[in-house]
Design a protein around this motif. Structure first.
Motif, mmCIF file in Angstrom:
data_model
loop_
_atom_site.group_PDB
_atom_site.id
_atom_site.type_symbol
_atom_site.label_atom_id
_atom_site.label_comp_id
_atom_site.label_asym_id
_atom_site.label_seq_id
_atom_site.Cartn_x
_atom_site.Cartn_y
_atom_site.Cartn_z
ATOM 1 N N ILE A 1 0.828 -1.217 0.000
ATOM 2 C CA ILE A 1 0.000 0.000 0.000
ATOM 3 C C ILE A 1 0.858 1.262 0.000
ATOM 4 N N GLY A 2 2.151 1.090 -0.224
ATOM 5 C CA GLY A 2 3.002 2.254 -0.458
ATOM 6 C C GLY A 2 3.793 2.733 0.745
ATOM 7 N N MET A 3 3.826 1.937 1.818
ATOM 8 C CA MET A 3 4.637 2.349 2.965
ATOM 9 C C MET A 3 6.107 2.051 2.674
ATOM 10 N N LEU B 1 7.573 -5.752 -5.536
ATOM 11 C CA LEU B 1 7.919 -6.524 -4.338
ATOM 12 C C LEU B 1 9.122 -7.402 -4.669
ATOM 13 N N GLY C 1 -3.166 3.105 5.777
ATOM 14 C CA GLY C 1 -2.463 3.461 4.544
ATOM 15 C C GLY C 1 -2.902 4.809 4.005
ATOM 16 N N TYR D 1 7.327 4.214 -3.879
ATOM 17 C CA TYR D 1 6.255 4.143 -2.875
ATOM 18 C C TYR D 1 4.968 4.760 -3.402
ATOM 19 N N ASN E 1 4.462 -4.862 -9.017
ATOM 20 C CA ASN E 1 4.458 -3.821 -7.972
ATOM 21 C C ASN E 1 5.782 -3.757 -7.208
ATOM 22 N N ARG F 1 3.538 2.235 -5.826
ATOM 23 C CA ARG F 1 2.878 1.096 -5.170
ATOM 24 C C ARG F 1 1.527 1.485 -4.584
ATOM 25 N N SER F 2 1.424 2.726 -4.094
ATOM 26 C CA SER F 2 0.154 3.134 -3.489
ATOM 27 C C SER F 2 -0.956 3.196 -4.537
ATOM 28 N N VAL G 1 0.159 7.172 4.069
ATOM 29 C CA VAL G 1 0.763 7.232 2.733
ATOM 30 C C VAL G 1 0.121 8.347 1.905
ATOM 31 N N LYS H 1 7.971 3.531 7.685
ATOM 32 C CA LYS H 1 6.542 3.510 8.036
ATOM 33 C C LYS H 1 6.086 2.093 8.336
#
Ligand SMILES: Nc1ncnc2c1ncn2[C@@H]1O[C@H](COP(=O)(O)OP(=O)(O)O)[C@@H](O)[C@H]1O
Ligand SMILES: [Mg+2]
Lengths: 253, 249
Positions: free
Chosen positions: A138-140, B53, B104, B76, B51, B79-80, B108, A144
């Motif tokens: 989720i972008g952390m 990972l 999130g 980041y 994404n 990915r969000s 974020v 974070k």
């Protein structure tokens, strides 16, 4: 004979035992809290994933080297010896006359830090990889992820181990008598000096130590339970359909 | 239709093994793409590369016209904008249902608590979990967990939502509730990339089906083309095997 002395020691010297117990508790509480924070910071640094950037990687390696040395040194030597080296060493080498209470808290903190650093590192490693991935997804960023997802779980999981450190600290502050910190053991020794009795004062001291450790253990259990929250959750009643149709919700947007 | 994600010549090595080889495919806005293929064929690795990972070993991933594998790109923020739903749910164990969907957004996307909760409630309602906002993940069934995980991903209002075998870890009686939610999302126009073994879902919901075999895209087409008229022998073989397995259940 012994029973009479036992009563006499308590009646005549209870303020000394009480003051000693107070100092012992004070040093162990502050030392455990500061030590746990040191451990949390070090454990977190030691689990930072290696970076692609070679400068950052080199820096991290140096920091990790220093931290490993710190952990090894303080885990690998007895606290009673550390006390002497730090207290008299600072006086001799740096000409610093440490306040005894400060020295006591310093030694206990730095020791607890070395042990909890490993506890924290283990705690972080044992968190499911999926928790990290979900946070990343989720972008952390790493910071974070640690702050909001991983460390709260680690802290909850290691609380029993930290409580254990606290109990150990209550007992181990007794070694600080070698640098004349007026904790419970030191006070008890003073009582023996006044009464020329050994068994009864130390029997009293054992009971006081036991009361402290058992009480602390109980309080920590209670805190753990509190942190876990209620065992049941409340279903919020509503008259919506079980599954709202996305079309309806899409319209609302 | 515009392309949201374009994967070009993507490759991935794990040590000596080439897990993905020269993968080329695109996801267009509003499209539902299902990825099928035998276990070990690289489906998860493909999603995880998209994404980031996993770090791709070569190739490009173009997102809104920019290659996100350029070093300068903000990983980041990217990915969000891509949601991910995992086979193992991976709800944050330290938070209740509502906080799972707001953390999130707040940390974020920097939304206020009020706004985050409003958005979260909207999607928890979509998945039918709005009555359980106080529950901790450990108190939910698998199907409920997965629906919350979908709401969590949706709360970030992603451009694309990716699913990696979202029903594979569920008891059979809970598969339906999750597939229903996914079908609803597909109808609402969400762009979705779904790795699945649910052939019924793929043939009904997908706009396009991609069949992967041993790290390459062996065949892709409409569900009709893939399921009724597969061209490649290995596609036929895979479909025959999986239909037999499904019947055996
Ligand atoms: N982290 C990893 N290290 C080494 N090999 C991996 C790793 N992840 C996946 N693989 C290998 O990559 C291949 C594809 O895996 P995966 O993408 O999970 O397949 P699928 O999702 O289609 O079942 C498998 O052979 C697997 O063993
Ligand atoms: Mg997989």
């Amino acid at each position: 004979m012994t029973g009479k002395w036992f009563i006499k020691v308590i009646v005549d010297y209870w303020p000394m035992f009480l003051r000693g117990a107070g100092v012992t508790l004070y040093i162990s509480i502050i030392g455990t809290i500061i030590g746990a924070m040191i451990g949390l910071i070090i454990g977190t640094i030691r689990t930072i994933p290696t970076s692609d950037n070679s400068l950052k990687r080199g820096f991290l390696r140096i920091v990790n080297g220093i931290l490993t040395a710190y952990v090894e040194i303080f885990r690998g030597t007895p606290m009673i010896v550390q006390s002497m080296v730090i207290y008299y060493g600072s006086l001799l080498v740096f000409n610093i006359d440490m306040d005894k209470m400060f020295a006591g808290i310093f030694i206990v903190s730095i020791n607890t830090g070395a042990y909890t650093a490993e506890i924290v590192r283990g705690g972080i490693i044992s968190i499911d990889k999926g928790q990290f991935e979900a946070a990343h997804a989720i972008g952390m960023n790493h910071g974070k992820t640690m702050l909001y997802v991983v460390l709260p779980q680690v802290i909850r999981n290691i609380l029993p181990a930290i409580g254990n450190e606290f109990v150990i600290n209550i007992k181990d502050t007794s070694v600080l008598n070698v640098i004349s910190v007026t904790e419970l053991y030191y006070q008890t020794s003073s009582v023996t000096g006044n009464t020329f009795r050994f068994f009864e004062p130390f029997l009293v001291a054992s009971i006081v130590y036991l009361v402290m450790t058992v009480t602390v253990t109980r309080i920590l259990r209670f805190i753990e339970k509190k942190m876990d929250g209620p065992e049941n959750f409340i279903v919020i009643p509503g008259n919506q359909m079980q599954v709202a149709r996305p079309e309806d919700v899409a319209k609302k947007r | 239709m515009d392309n949201i994600i374009e994967v070009r010549h993507l490759s991935k090595w794990f040590g000596e093994n080439e897990i993905l080889r020269d993968i080329d495919f695109t996801v267009k806005r509003g499209e539902v793409v299902c990825i099928i293929g035998a276990s070990g064929s690289g489906k998860s690795t493909l999603l995880r590369c998209i994404n980031l990972l996993e770090k791709p070993s070569g190739g490009e991933i173009i997102y809104h016209g920019k290659n996100i594998l350029d070093n300068k790109h903000d990983v980041y923020a990217y990915r969000s904008k891509l949601g991910m739903v995992f086979q193992q749910f991976n709800l944050f164990n330290n938070y209740n249902v509502l906080k799972n969907c707001t953390i999130g957004q707040m940390k974020v996307l920097h939304r206020s608590k009020e706004e985050a909760e409003e958005v979260a409630m909207k999607f928890l309602q979509v998945v039918g979990m709005d009555q359980y906002i106080n529950a901790k993940p450990s108190q939910l069934s698998g199907g409920q967990k997965q629906r919350v995980a979908i709401a969590r991903a949706m709360s970030m209002e992603p451009d694309v939502l990716m699913f990696d075998e979202p029903t594979s870890a569920l008891d059979p009686e809970m598969v339906g509730e999750v597939l229903n939610v996914m079908q609803g999302l597909a109808k609402s126009g969400l762009t979705m990339l779904v790795v699945t073994h649910e052939m019924g879902f793929a043939s009904e919901v997908a706009d396009r089906v991609v069949f992967m075999d041993k790290g390459v895209i062996a065949e892709e087409g409409t569900p009709k083309e893939i399921f009724n008229n597969p061209k490649q022998d290995r596609t036929k073989e895979f479909l025959r095997r999986i239909l037999r397995e499904n019947k055996a259940e």
